[in-house]
Design an enzyme around this catalytic site. Structure first.
Site, PDB file in Angstrom:
ATOM      1  N   HIS A   1       0.879  -1.391   0.214  1.00 49.69           N
ATOM      2  CA  HIS A   1       0.025  -0.023   0.101  1.00 49.69           C
ATOM      3  C   HIS A   1       0.942   1.167   0.033  1.00 49.69           C
ATOM      4  CE1 HIS A   1      -2.722   2.904   1.676  1.00 49.69           C
ATOM      5  NE2 HIS A   1      -3.643   2.011   1.424  1.00 49.69           N
TER       6      HIS A   1
ATOM      7  N   ASP B   1       3.574  -3.917   8.029  1.00 50.68           N
ATOM      8  CA  ASP B   1       2.246  -3.223   7.938  1.00 50.68           C
ATOM      9  C   ASP B   1       1.381  -4.287   8.016  1.00 50.68           C
ATOM     10  OD1 ASP B   1       0.094  -1.902   7.134  1.00 50.68           O
ATOM     11  OD2 ASP B   1       0.688  -1.678   5.106  1.00 50.68           O
TER      12      ASP B   1
ATOM     13  N   GLN C   1      -3.966  -4.944   7.156  1.00 49.25           N
ATOM     14  CA  GLN C   1      -5.001  -5.923   6.714  1.00 49.25           C
ATOM     15  C   GLN C   1      -4.943  -7.426   7.432  1.00 49.25           C
ATOM     16  OE1 GLN C   1      -7.279  -4.947   4.446  1.00 49.25           O
ATOM     17  NE2 GLN C   1      -6.749  -3.067   3.840  1.00 49.25           N
TER      18      GLN C   1
ATOM     19  N   LYS D   1      -9.732  -0.533  11.049  1.00 48.06           N
ATOM     20  CA  LYS D   1     -10.117  -1.454  10.275  1.00 48.06           C
ATOM     21  C   LYS D   1     -10.109  -2.735  11.073  1.00 48.06           C
ATOM     22  CE  LYS D   1      -7.747  -0.556   6.049  1.00 48.06           C
ATOM     23  NZ  LYS D   1      -7.055   0.868   5.815  1.00 48.06           N
TER      24      LYS D   1
ATOM     25  N   CYS E   1      -4.367   2.686  -3.679  1.00 46.09           N
ATOM     26  CA  CYS E   1      -3.218   3.168  -3.111  1.00 46.09           C
ATOM     27  C   CYS E   1      -2.161   2.002  -3.288  1.00 46.09           C
ATOM     28  CB  CYS E   1      -3.526   3.219  -1.741  1.00 46.09           C
ATOM     29  SG  CYS E   1      -4.728   4.684  -1.392  1.00 46.09           S
TER      30      CYS E   1
END
Lengths: 411, 151
Positions: free
Chosen positions: A125, A202, A205, A228, A368
């Site tokens: 991303h 990261d 997700q 999220k 993104c």
């Protein structure tokens, strides 16, 4: 066959927005999740009964808020496998992007020199890509990419070829927001450490979809966004190994992050305060703690199982549509949350626009992740993403909507 | 079930311009070209014009690029409208179109002047798609503004 019944939905009632919009097929949880009533009520409860600035607690309310924040730190540390005893290695900020910027802007300059390399994957991303572009430009370092195959898998050969003695930092998405694949973080971390480099993850997700254990992953930094994972907007989390947080300089400076200030100099507080300049979103952090409690009550393993069934059903229905081009792995079990696709000959914005008219919310665009889409040979695509609060009827609606798109565009 | 508003924008005329554009090609002897991008959706468009400087006439207009049906059809309609017109007339149409997309009421004469492009009026109620419809026109604005500063 699995015992999970995706036609029934015991979770929808927990989410006021979903419960009040029974016709809405919300398939954009990878962008932001819906929030359960307990989280929304927590914000209300905070402002009605707890509100005070958590400035090191000089009176009862303030002490309570400080304790609530520390308690959320503990919950999060436990939630991501860092251990409650390491709660002070949890840093609050605004979102995963800011968390990654702390690493790229405050930590990276302490290890990056001219000619060094930072290694990221092609599926990052922009929030885990642009900070590294900038860090490399400043240091005169090179940004190196790990490429995947068309199913989204990064091979061991690729990792061995790209992670080497020049590598100082490896940073990767745990789960891709476009392809839904889970990257081999533990292996990347092993190779990084063998070469004296640091591993940054990261987790934006992955955290909403699977049990995460930073110790098992073997990483040095781990970032994610509260919104999220069913928390309110505006709260991000960075976990880092204590000795690294201890030795690196602060990112933002100002109030609340110092131990002592003279006219010309200042002594930083220890982490986490060192990285939390200014008044924090105390209500948001408190509600994030409630969101984590909710997620643990449902159970991340249960969410993962239900989402796997949803993904299998989605893939099966989509495969039956002749005009769908799947982006990413053919095997639905390789996807967490995200299912990207194109409708042959139809621009994704037309697809999402028509679906919107049918009360179906999906994402369309470059997500993104422009370098990934160019690498895959496309400019844009559509993405339907699922969470445990979705059910088979959401997917049925999506398929009906896509059939309408197909009829309108004669594909 | 369908709320109609989204699907109704995909009129037969718009779908036809999207599927069979008349002006979608690279203009080899263009006197002006300009790239327009729509950062939110990654749409890219290059607008080509051949302007007769002596008479201030847009002799030929075309475009290339990629984008949604609305952006592509809007570009095709625009090229058809401005080709053969004076630069001043193109500017007037540009003002009319942008005004319409931003929600201004159009007179019957204005609607007639914008021809099929006037069908995009309902986009003004779809904020997510306004940029798509405007892309070609904003790119035209880029060319005409640049040309004026050069003069």
């Amino acid at each position: 066959m699995s015992s999970i019944d995706i036609t029934s939905n015991p979770y929808k009632k927990d989410f006021p927005l979903l419960a009040s919009m029974p016709d809405l097929a919300f398939l954009d949880s990878a962008a932001t999740a819906q929030r359960p009533a307990c989280v929304i009520e927590a914000l209300d409860h905070f402002y009605k009964t707890m509100n005070a600035n958590p400035l090191r607690g000089l009176y009862e309310l303030s002490i309570e808020v400080t304790e609530a924040i520390d308690s959320t730190r503990k919950s999060i540390a436990r939630f991501i496998g860092a251990g409650e005893e390491n709660a002070r290695d949890i840093i609050f900020n605004r979102n995963a992007s800011e968390a990654l910027n702390i690493v790229a802007q405050a930590f990276a300059p302490t290890v990056l020199e001219e000619g060094d390399e930072v290694c990221i994957t092609i599926m990052e991303h922009h929030s885990n890509l642009i900070p590294w572009q900038q860090a490399c430009k400043k240091a005169g370092a090179k940004l190196v990419y790990l490429y995947c195959d068309k199913n989204g898998f990064i091979s061991d050969e690729e990792m061995q070829a790209k992670i080497g003695p020049k590598t100082k930092i490896v940073s990767a998405a745990h789960v891709s927001n476009v392809l839904g694949v889970t990257n081999p973080i533990a292996r990347m971390a092993q190779l990084a450490h063998e070469n004296g480099a640091y591993m940054v993850v990261d987790g934006a997700q992955s955290v909403p979809h699977m049990p995460v254990d930073v110790t098992e992953l073997g990483c040095d930094f781990f970032a994610f966004s509260g919104h999220k994972v069913f928390g309110p907007f505006g709260v991000g989390v960075l976990w880092g190994k204590h000795e690294l947080l201890e030795s690196m300089p602060p990112f933002l400076t100002g109030g609340e992050m110092i131990d002592y200030v003279s006219e010309q100099d200042a002594v930083w507080s220890p982490p986490p305060e060192k990285f939390e300049a200014g008044t924090q979103d105390a209500a948001g952090i408190y509600a994030t703690g409630v969101a984590i409690d909710y997620a643990e009550k449902v159970g991340l393993a249960a969410m993962e199982q239900r989402e796997r069934e949803l993904m299998r059903y989605l893939a099966e229905r989509m495969d039956a549509l002749k005009f769908i081009e799947v982006v990413g792995p053919a095997d639905p079990d390789a996807r967490s949350g995200a299912y990207s696709f194109n409708v042959t000959g139809v621009h994704p914005h037309d697809v999402s626009g028509i679906l919107s008219g049918e009360n179906i919310a999906i994402r369309a665009g470059h997500h993104c992740a422009q370098p990934l889409l160019l690498f895959l040979g496309m400019h844009t695509c559509c993405r339907a993403s699922v969470a445990f609060y979705n059910d088979a009827s959401d997917i049925d609606k999506l398929v009906e909507g896509l059939e309408l798109v197909g009829r309108m565009f004669n594909v | 079930m369908s709320n109609g508003s989204t699907s109704s924008i995909y009129s037969a005329a718009l779908m036809d311009h999207n599927a069979h554009p008349d002006y979608r090609y690279e203009l080899e002897d263009a006197t002006h070209s300009h790239d327009g991008i729509n950062a939110s959706c990654g749409d890219e468009l290059t607008l080509y014009l051949r302007i007769d400087d002596e008479n201030d006439i847009i002799e030929e207009a075309s475009f290339t690029g990629h984008g949604c049906a609305i952006s592509q059809a809007s570009a095709d309609m625009m090229a058809g409208l401005i080709e053969g017109e004076s630069v001043d007339e193109a500017k007037r149409l540009l003002g009319l179109f942008i005004g319409m997309i931003q929600g201004n009421e159009l007179s019957e004469d204005d609607i007639e002047d914008l021809d099929e492009a006037a069908e995009l009026q309902s986009i003004s109620r779809m904020p997510a798609r306004v940029k798509c419809a405007e892309l070609a026109w904003r790119t035209l604005n880029g060319i005409l503004t640049e040309r004026e500063t050069e003069k």
